[in-house]
Design a protein around this motif. Structure first.
Motif, PDB file in Angstrom:
ATOM      1  N   ILE A   4      61.546 -30.647 102.029  1.00  0.00           N
ATOM      2  CA  ILE A   4      60.373 -30.320 101.229  1.00  0.00           C
ATOM      3  C   ILE A   4      59.196 -31.135 101.761  1.00  0.00           C
ATOM      4  O   ILE A   4      59.384 -32.207 102.338  1.00  0.00           O
ATOM      5  N   SER A   5      58.007 -30.618 101.572  1.00  0.00           N
ATOM      6  CA  SER A   5      56.787 -31.350 101.911  1.00  0.00           C
ATOM      7  C   SER A   5      55.953 -31.492 100.646  1.00  0.00           C
ATOM      8  O   SER A   5      55.790 -30.529  99.890  1.00  0.00           O
ATOM      9  N   HIS A  10      77.257 -28.139 105.462  1.00  0.00           N
ATOM     10  CA  HIS A  10      75.889 -28.640 105.264  1.00  0.00           C
ATOM     11  C   HIS A  10      75.378 -28.068 103.955  1.00  0.00           C
ATOM     12  O   HIS A  10      75.267 -26.868 103.796  1.00  0.00           O
ATOM     13  N   GLN A  11      75.078 -28.935 103.037  1.00  0.00           N
ATOM     14  CA  GLN A  11      74.658 -28.509 101.714  1.00  0.00           C
ATOM     15  C   GLN A  11      73.325 -29.137 101.358  1.00  0.00           C
ATOM     16  O   GLN A  11      73.146 -30.335 101.487  1.00  0.00           O
ATOM     17  N   SER A  12      72.393 -28.308 100.925  1.00  0.00           N
ATOM     18  CA  SER A  12      71.127 -28.844 100.450  1.00  0.00           C
ATOM     19  C   SER A  12      71.370 -29.656  99.196  1.00  0.00           C
ATOM     20  O   SER A  12      72.018 -29.195  98.266  1.00  0.00           O
ATOM     21  N   THR A  20      55.793 -27.680  99.290  1.00  0.00           N
ATOM     22  CA  THR A  20      56.346 -26.621 100.135  1.00  0.00           C
ATOM     23  C   THR A  20      57.834 -26.850 100.331  1.00  0.00           C
ATOM     24  O   THR A  20      58.271 -27.974 100.587  1.00  0.00           O
ATOM     25  N   SER A  21      58.611 -25.800 100.203  1.00  0.00           N
ATOM     26  CA  SER A  21      60.041 -25.848 100.471  1.00  0.00           C
ATOM     27  C   SER A  21      60.305 -25.243 101.849  1.00  0.00           C
ATOM     28  O   SER A  21      59.870 -24.135 102.132  1.00  0.00           O
ATOM     29  N   HIS A  22      60.988 -25.990 102.715  1.00  0.00           N
ATOM     30  CA  HIS A  22      61.290 -25.527 104.069  1.00  0.00           C
ATOM     31  C   HIS A  22      62.740 -25.065 104.133  1.00  0.00           C
ATOM     32  O   HIS A  22      63.657 -25.855 103.885  1.00  0.00           O
ATOM     33  N   ARG A  23      62.941 -23.787 104.466  1.00  0.00           N
ATOM     34  CA  ARG A  23      64.280 -23.214 104.507  1.00  0.00           C
ATOM     35  C   ARG A  23      64.578 -22.632 105.884  1.00  0.00           C
ATOM     36  O   ARG A  23      63.678 -22.184 106.590  1.00  0.00           O
ATOM     37  N   ASN A  24      65.864 -22.621 106.236  1.00  0.00           N
ATOM     38  CA  ASN A  24      66.247 -22.028 107.510  1.00  0.00           C
ATOM     39  C   ASN A  24      66.446 -20.526 107.349  1.00  0.00           C
ATOM     40  O   ASN A  24      66.199 -19.957 106.283  1.00  0.00           O
ATOM     41  N   ASN A  25      66.900 -19.860 108.408  1.00  0.00           N
ATOM     42  CA  ASN A  25      66.985 -18.400 108.367  1.00  0.00           C
ATOM     43  C   ASN A  25      68.089 -17.881 107.451  1.00  0.00           C
ATOM     44  O   ASN A  25      68.181 -16.681 107.213  1.00  0.00           O
ATOM     45  N   THR A  58      66.239 -32.694 102.578  1.00  0.00           N
ATOM     46  CA  THR A  58      67.086 -32.501 101.399  1.00  0.00           C
ATOM     47  C   THR A  58      68.507 -32.125 101.798  1.00  0.00           C
ATOM     48  O   THR A  58      69.295 -31.685 100.964  1.00  0.00           O
ATOM     49  N   LEU A  59      68.840 -32.295 103.075  1.00  0.00           N
ATOM     50  CA  LEU A  59      70.198 -32.046 103.555  1.00  0.00           C
ATOM     51  C   LEU A  59      70.955 -33.368 103.621  1.00  0.00           C
ATOM     52  O   LEU A  59      70.487 -34.324 104.224  1.00  0.00           O
TER      53      LEU A  59
END
Length: 350
Positions: free
Chosen positions: A116-117, A53-55, A104-109, A136-137
């Motif tokens: 993105i929003s 899985h790559q952004s 806003t950038s939404h990232r996992n842990n 973006t995935l």
């Protein structure tokens, strides 16, 4: 023989610079392939196989191109919520644009960006206000090793795109006009236009359509249409996401598949001309625009660009002016500090 030696020297130099970049980089570069056979490949990039899985925004391409896209852009700096160092000159690294839109950038842990929003300051007339949330995935089947920067560029929100849609909303936002966006990438301008309740058609190369369709459908579940004939949502307007091969024939196929047989009121293209990345694909873009104006001479073609070294934009403009169905090409806005220019092209109306 001399030509062969010259090309070999250039290729060796590119490979050497890319290998040095790879060895000195604090983390391995990775990328995906989003090449259209009509677009010319950019300079060689050394890329290992991507992870499962790559952004699509965590991509790297030729260091020389990255330098050209950032040179002289002292007003750009990393977004405090997006540590991805590939944000060289896109909207999330542009402080002044952040004062205009919310990003806003939404990232996992693990730190991988998943979405993105973007919230555009829409007028009160908007019928679908709120934030756009864009994944973006890329899906696993879309991930392959890449020697391409064009795919990377198509997954960013560039300053020219925000400048283009801002102009359209300021000047034509109160009118009920359809819009077709060419080479739209993530499709933010077209989606913002649709938030006003207006018809929008998002187009780009076939290889990035899966992500675009998913994002359009998830943000506009009531107004997104797959095919002509589906019942639209009335006041919400309708939005399509369609592949477009830049050709006159491809444009007519687009009109047929979306039901806009008389053409579009507005055609928008943002940062679609940059020879080091896209080669001479602008020649095909001119063909599409010329055919668009043949179908509908009253169509307004808006071209928003950021000037960079060797971009080919002057050649693009001249070819536009020489086209059979183009009446005029006029630069109507310029921001010299940011190297942004906006052109309006009109057809021949008798």
């Amino acid at each position: 023989m001399m030509l062969f030696a010259r090309r070999a020297k250039i290729c060796f130099g590119m490979l050497s610079s890319q290998l040095a970049f790879f060895l000195l980089s604090p983390r391995p570069p990775s990328a995906i392939q989003n090449l259209d056979d009509k677009r010319q490949p950019p300079p060689f990039s050394f890329c290992p196989p991507p992870s499962k899985h790559q952004s699509s925004r965590s991509l790297y391409f030729s260091t020389s191109l990255r330098h050209q896209m950032s040179t002289g852009k002292e007003w750009l700096h990393p977004h405090n919520n997006d540590a991805d160092d590939s944000s060289v000159s896109s909207v999330d690294s542009n402080d002044s644009l952040q004062n205009f839109i919310q990003f806003t950038s939404h990232r996992n842990n693990t730190g991988l960006e998943e979405a993105i929003s973007i919230t555009y300051p829409l007028p009160d007339s908007a019928v679908q206000p709120g934030s756009l949330r864009l994944s973006t995935l890329l899906k696993e089947n879309d991930l392959v090793p890449l020697f391409d920067g064009a795919g990377w560029a198509g997954t960013r929100v560039w300053a020219a795109a925000i400048w283009g849609i801002k102009y359209l909303i300021d000047e034509y936002g109160e009118k009920d006009l359809s819009l077709c966006e060419l080479g739209c990438g993530l499709g933010v301008p077209g989606m913002v236009w649709h938030q006003l309740g207006k018809d929008a058609v998002l187009t780009d190369q076939e290889s990035i359509m899966a992500q675009m369709v998913d994002n359009a459908r998830s943000n506009f579940s009531e107004s997104f249409l797959d095919t002509v004939g589906e019942e639209d949502s009335g006041k919400l307007g309708k939005i399509y996401a369609k592949p477009l091969s830049w050709s006159r024939e491809g444009f007519h196929k687009l009109l047929e598949s979306t039901g806009f047989h008389l053409g579009f009121d507005i055609v928008l293209n943002c940062d679609c001309v940059y020879e080091p990345l896209y080669g001479k694909s602008w020649e095909l873009l001119v063909e599409v625009i010329d055919e668009c104006l043949k179908v509908n001479p009253k169509c307004l073609v808006v071209t928003s660009v950021e000037r960079r070294n060797g971009d080919g934009i002057d050649l693009f403009k001249q070819r536009m002016k020489d086209s059979k169905y183009v009446g005029s090409v006029e630069k109507i806005m310029e921001d010299k500090d940011r190297d942004l220019e906006l052109y309006v092209t009109r057809g021949i109306v008798e």
